[in-house]
Design an enzyme around this catalytic site. Structure first.
Site: not given
Ligand code: FAD
Length: 400
Positions: A167, A301, A309, A312, A344
């Site tokens: 984000c 991400d 990233k 949303a 965002c």
């Molecule tokens: C402070 C903050 C504010 C944010 N604000 C916003 C917002 O306002 N709006 C918005 O849309 N987004 C926001 N985001 C971003 C959003 O949270 C992320 O973009 C989203 O969670 C990404 O999803 P993902 O599934 O790609 O990764 P994640 O949700 O991080 O999930 C990745 C998963 O993979 C697992 N993993 C890691 N390594 C391995 C492995 N070797 N083997 C198996 N599993 C593994 C992890 O344990 C985790 O559970 C914010 C994030 C933060 C930190």
């Protein structure tokens, strides 16, 4: 590990049970309940990370962002409580930390972004105490609200690194909340707020950038662009920045500092054949299918998708991935296309928010019939009350 080697096979294997992994699994199982879907996820807890901005601002408690992973795994989906350590896409198999080998027909990589605390010297030891705080981990997010409350005036610095972060607007949201909190507690007059960022501008997309420049000016916040944090000297309360253009170093004293740490692709992906030159899962930006391995998809991400990233963004990526996966399973060419949509919600205070929504071309892709580049209470209320509910009950259930 010993001599324990388990071999198992799943029709669809999802790596990561965060926002993207759970959303995709829910959609897959909902559309075809007979599918054999497994998720590899080491964590027993799942976090709604967007709430951490509001946790840092004292509006929510850290535990409000947390659920049991077991309660979110879609019914009928196998949860493998382990972490993937290596990929062998030529033989369609992964190896886990426990040493198990899992083969698959289809692989979806959704392992998120990696926080690189060690890329800032001294940060790992300093963060979480003595006025060094960060919203970017469940363990450190309580230190943000504590630091804001304990701040008695002086210099408060808020940083953003060069390179991608979760984000893109996140690093400045907490600064606006802190500024208002300082007003309320009466310390604003004796304080200096600095936004020190590796980026060249406050936000990458118009018209939101112009609006945010006005917010920064109104609040009397100083900006240092193209300044990348490289070191925290906690004993002297000094933050060291390197100028992006000249390599010159700038040392600033702080009385409180909120650090957005450098982030990058997870090492186990970057070191695998799935990675692009920068280490992200190398997918086609429209279909989300891997550019070299036709039975692999990437989302969220961890992917190379060239957009901001966010969760949303994943809400729009997931249906595209699922449709294209089903087409590939039926020997058809992927036809669903993701346009780079991301959103965002830039919190600008305890009652205001600019809801930025845009696509790959950085064109606004707005949901509401009003000018979303303006600060609004309604959008703040949506972030605070509406979006968490939409996440837990809509997105993670495959409904929206
Ligand atoms: C402070 C903050 C504010 C944010 N604000 C916003 C917002 O306002 N709006 C918005 O849309 N987004 C926001 N985001 C971003 C959003 O949270 C992320 O973009 C989203 O969670 C990404 O999803 P993902 O599934 O790609 O990764 P994640 O949700 O991080 O999930 C990745 C998963 O993979 C697992 N993993 C890691 N390594 C391995 C492995 N070797 N083997 C198996 N599993 C593994 C992890 O344990 C985790 O559970 C914010 C994030 C933060 C930190």
């Amino acid at each position: 590990m010993g001599d324990r080697i388990v071999e198992r096979h799943h029709q669809i294997l999802i790596v990561g049970g965060g926002t993207a992994g759970i959303t995709v699994a829910a959609r897959l199982r909902q559309q075809v309940p007979s599918l054999d879907v497994a998720i590899v996820e080491p964590s027993t807890k799942h976090y709604y990370q967007p709430l951490w901005t509001l946790v840092g601002g004292g509006i929510y408690k850290p535990e409000d962002s947390e659920r049991e992973e077991a309660d979110l795994i879609p019914p009928g989906t196998t949860w493998i409580k382990d972490a993937v350590s290596t990929f062998d896409p030529d033989t369609s198999q992964v190896t886990t930390k426990n040493g198990d080998v899992i083969t698959y027909d289809w692989l979806i990589v959704a392992a998120g972004i990696q926080i690189n605390w060690d890329k800032v010297k001294g940060l790992r030891d300093a963060v979480g105490h003595d006025a060094v705080c960060s919203n970017y981990d469940i363990k450190t997010v309580p230190s943000t609200w504590r630091s804001i409350q304990e701040f008695r005036g002086g210099t408060a610095i808020f940083t953003q690194p060069t390179g991608p972060v979760k984000c893109g607007g996140g690093p400045q949201k907490i600064m606006y909340l802190a500024e208002e909190a300082f007003e309320r507690s009466g310390v604003r007059k004796q304080s200096r707020l600095i936004f020190a960022t590796g980026t060249p501008r406050i936000f990458a997309v118009e018209p939101y950038a112009s609006s945010l420049e006005k917010v920064v000016a109104r609040k009397g916040i100083e900006t240092l662009f193209k300044h990348n944090l490289i070191e925290i000297r906690a004993d002297r309360k000094e933050a060291v920045f390197r100028k992006v253009d000249s390599e010159d170093e700038v040392v600033l004293h702080y009385d409180m500092i909120h650090v957005t740490p450098p982030m990058g692709p997870p090492d186990f992906i970057a070191q695998s054949p799935l990675a692009d030159a920068e280490g992200w899962v190398n997918v086609d930006k429209f279909s989300l299918r891997h550019l070299r391995y036709s039975n692999v998809f990437g989302i969220g991400d961890a992917s190379s998708l060239p957009t901001s990233k966010t969760g949303a963004a994943i809400r729009k990526q997931a249906p595209v991935l699922v449709e294209n996966l089903f087409r590939c399973m039926n020997d058809q060419v992927p036809s669903a296309s993701y346009d780079g949509y991301t959103s965002c919600p830039v919190v600008t205070g305890y009652n205001s928010l600019i809801m930025a929504e845009f696509d790959y071309d950085k064109n606004p892709a707005e949901t509401f019939p009003f000018d979303q580049s303006q600060e609004r209470f309604s959008m703040f209320f949506l972030k605070k009350a509406g979006l968490p509910s939409l996440y837990w009950h809509g997105m993670l259930k495959g409904r929206v």
